[in-house]
Motif scaffolding. Sequence first.
Motif, PDB file in Angstrom:
ATOM      1  N   SER A 258       0.816  -1.209   0.000  1.00  0.00           N
ATOM      2  CA  SER A 258       0.000   0.000   0.000  1.00  0.00           C
ATOM      3  C   SER A 258       0.851   1.261   0.000  1.00  0.00           C
ATOM      4  O   SER A 258       0.429   2.303  -0.503  1.00  0.00           O
ATOM      5  N   ARG A 259       2.056   1.186   0.554  1.00  0.00           N
ATOM      6  CA  ARG A 259       2.941   2.342   0.599  1.00  0.00           C
ATOM      7  C   ARG A 259       3.812   2.445  -0.656  1.00  0.00           C
ATOM      8  O   ARG A 259       4.588   3.394  -0.792  1.00  0.00           O
ATOM      9  N   ILE A 260       3.701   1.466  -1.549  1.00  0.00           N
ATOM     10  CA  ILE A 260       4.560   1.425  -2.730  1.00  0.00           C
ATOM     11  C   ILE A 260       3.785   1.680  -4.010  1.00  0.00           C
ATOM     12  O   ILE A 260       4.213   2.445  -4.877  1.00  0.00           O
ATOM     13  N   SER A 261       2.628   1.021  -4.150  1.00  0.00           N
ATOM     14  CA  SER A 261       1.886   1.067  -5.411  1.00  0.00           C
ATOM     15  C   SER A 261       0.393   1.047  -5.139  1.00  0.00           C
ATOM     16  O   SER A 261      -0.087   0.393  -4.202  1.00  0.00           O
ATOM     17  N   SER A 262      -0.364   1.759  -5.990  1.00  0.00           N
ATOM     18  CA  SER A 262      -1.822   1.772  -5.880  1.00  0.00           C
ATOM     19  C   SER A 262      -2.476   0.788  -6.855  1.00  0.00           C
ATOM     20  O   SER A 262      -3.704   0.767  -6.982  1.00  0.00           O
ATOM     21  N   LEU A 263      -1.677  -0.020  -7.521  1.00  0.00           N
ATOM     22  CA  LEU A 263      -2.207  -0.954  -8.517  1.00  0.00           C
ATOM     23  C   LEU A 263      -2.993  -2.100  -7.890  1.00  0.00           C
ATOM     24  O   LEU A 263      -3.897  -2.655  -8.512  1.00  0.00           O
ATOM     25  N   PHE A 264      -2.641  -2.456  -6.663  1.00  0.00           N
ATOM     26  CA  PHE A 264      -3.206  -3.647  -6.034  1.00  0.00           C
ATOM     27  C   PHE A 264      -4.353  -3.298  -5.087  1.00  0.00           C
ATOM     28  O   PHE A 264      -4.385  -2.222  -4.490  1.00  0.00           O
ATOM     29  N   GLN A 265      -5.268  -4.233  -4.932  1.00  0.00           N
ATOM     30  CA  GLN A 265      -6.301  -4.139  -3.915  1.00  0.00           C
ATOM     31  C   GLN A 265      -5.851  -4.890  -2.666  1.00  0.00           C
ATOM     32  O   GLN A 265      -5.310  -5.991  -2.770  1.00  0.00           O
ATOM     33  N   VAL A 266      -6.093  -4.312  -1.508  1.00  0.00           N
ATOM     34  CA  VAL A 266      -5.750  -4.974  -0.250  1.00  0.00           C
ATOM     35  C   VAL A 266      -6.851  -5.966   0.104  1.00  0.00           C
ATOM     36  O   VAL A 266      -8.033  -5.615   0.132  1.00  0.00           O
ATOM     37  N   ARG A 267      -6.466  -7.201   0.353  1.00  0.00           N
ATOM     38  CA  ARG A 267      -7.417  -8.233   0.792  1.00  0.00           C
ATOM     39  C   ARG A 267      -7.020  -8.726   2.178  1.00  0.00           C
ATOM     40  O   ARG A 267      -5.880  -9.133   2.391  1.00  0.00           O
ATOM     41  N   ARG A 268      -7.963  -8.679   3.094  1.00  0.00           N
ATOM     42  CA  ARG A 268      -7.710  -9.110   4.468  1.00  0.00           C
ATOM     43  C   ARG A 268      -8.418 -10.429   4.741  1.00  0.00           C
ATOM     44  O   ARG A 268      -9.639 -10.509   4.667  1.00  0.00           O
ATOM     45  N   PHE A 269      -7.635 -11.444   5.024  1.00  0.00           N
ATOM     46  CA  PHE A 269      -8.155 -12.757   5.391  1.00  0.00           C
ATOM     47  C   PHE A 269      -7.836 -13.014   6.861  1.00  0.00           C
ATOM     48  O   PHE A 269      -6.993 -12.320   7.444  1.00  0.00           O
TER      49      PHE A 269
END
Length: 289
Positions: A258-269
């Motif tokens: 999240s601090r490096i790139s906005s390309l990815f979605q964060v998924r919390r399992f």
Amino acid sequence: MQTSKLHIRDEDFLRFRDFFYRKTGIYFDEGKRYFVDRRLIERMKATGAPDFRTYFTRLRFEASGEELQTLINLMTVNETYFFREEHQLRCLVQHLLPELTRRRTDRRPIRIWSIPASTGEEPYSIAIYLLEYWPDLEHWDVELVASDIDTRALERARQGRYSARSVQHVPHHLRRKYFTRVGNDYQICEMLREVVTFTRVNLCDAQEMRPYRDFAVIFCRNLLIYFDEASRKTAAHHLYEALEPGGYLCLGHSESMSRISSLFQVRRFPEAIVYQKPEEIYETCAGCG
């Protein structure tokens, strides 16, 4: 020549640091000066270079790149063990793979990538977890690729022989099932050595990264901490491109995409936080830098 008088001047260190950074994306700050100097002097002695200038010239212009690879092997750290950060392996079999297979509309192989593979503990741990804890494995073809920039570490990984410390977190019944005791060491079984494909790659090199595509899951743990901000962004883009739409990226516990790139979605399992390549924006972002 008096090799005992070999030394690395401040300007030599800075020249080497910049060169090594351009080649690998790894940045050495002043706190690593002693570590770097020792290994440079070790290679200067081994190659018979009378001074840093002579050695650095060879390093930059040697056509085969053999000395650079030797130095990369010396400069990279390969501290790992079996079942490291096991919560992510549980997340893989309990959540990531079930999600992937539910939405899969064809029978393409599920590709999993471990980078950096180091001496093989991580990819072999993934293989064991799939065999032991993913009941749907019998219904799917899985390709397990493991890569590293260190050719010496990769050779050790292919041999699959480990110390007692490396396997200390492997349950005894799995140790008996997948390893053979050889003196004080443990030899991993031939079947596991055959299911993992080991390759050499530099994550920050766009040309070397082009063949690495369509992975469903990538484990890239405890590598980005060795990069500076620019190299992290480059690595993040290459990892994004290597994932299939909807694929997952697993980082180390101290790393955050999240601090490096906005390309990815964060998924919390329940077991872990992972980063997903969105399916719906693939066409617009595939060429992003």
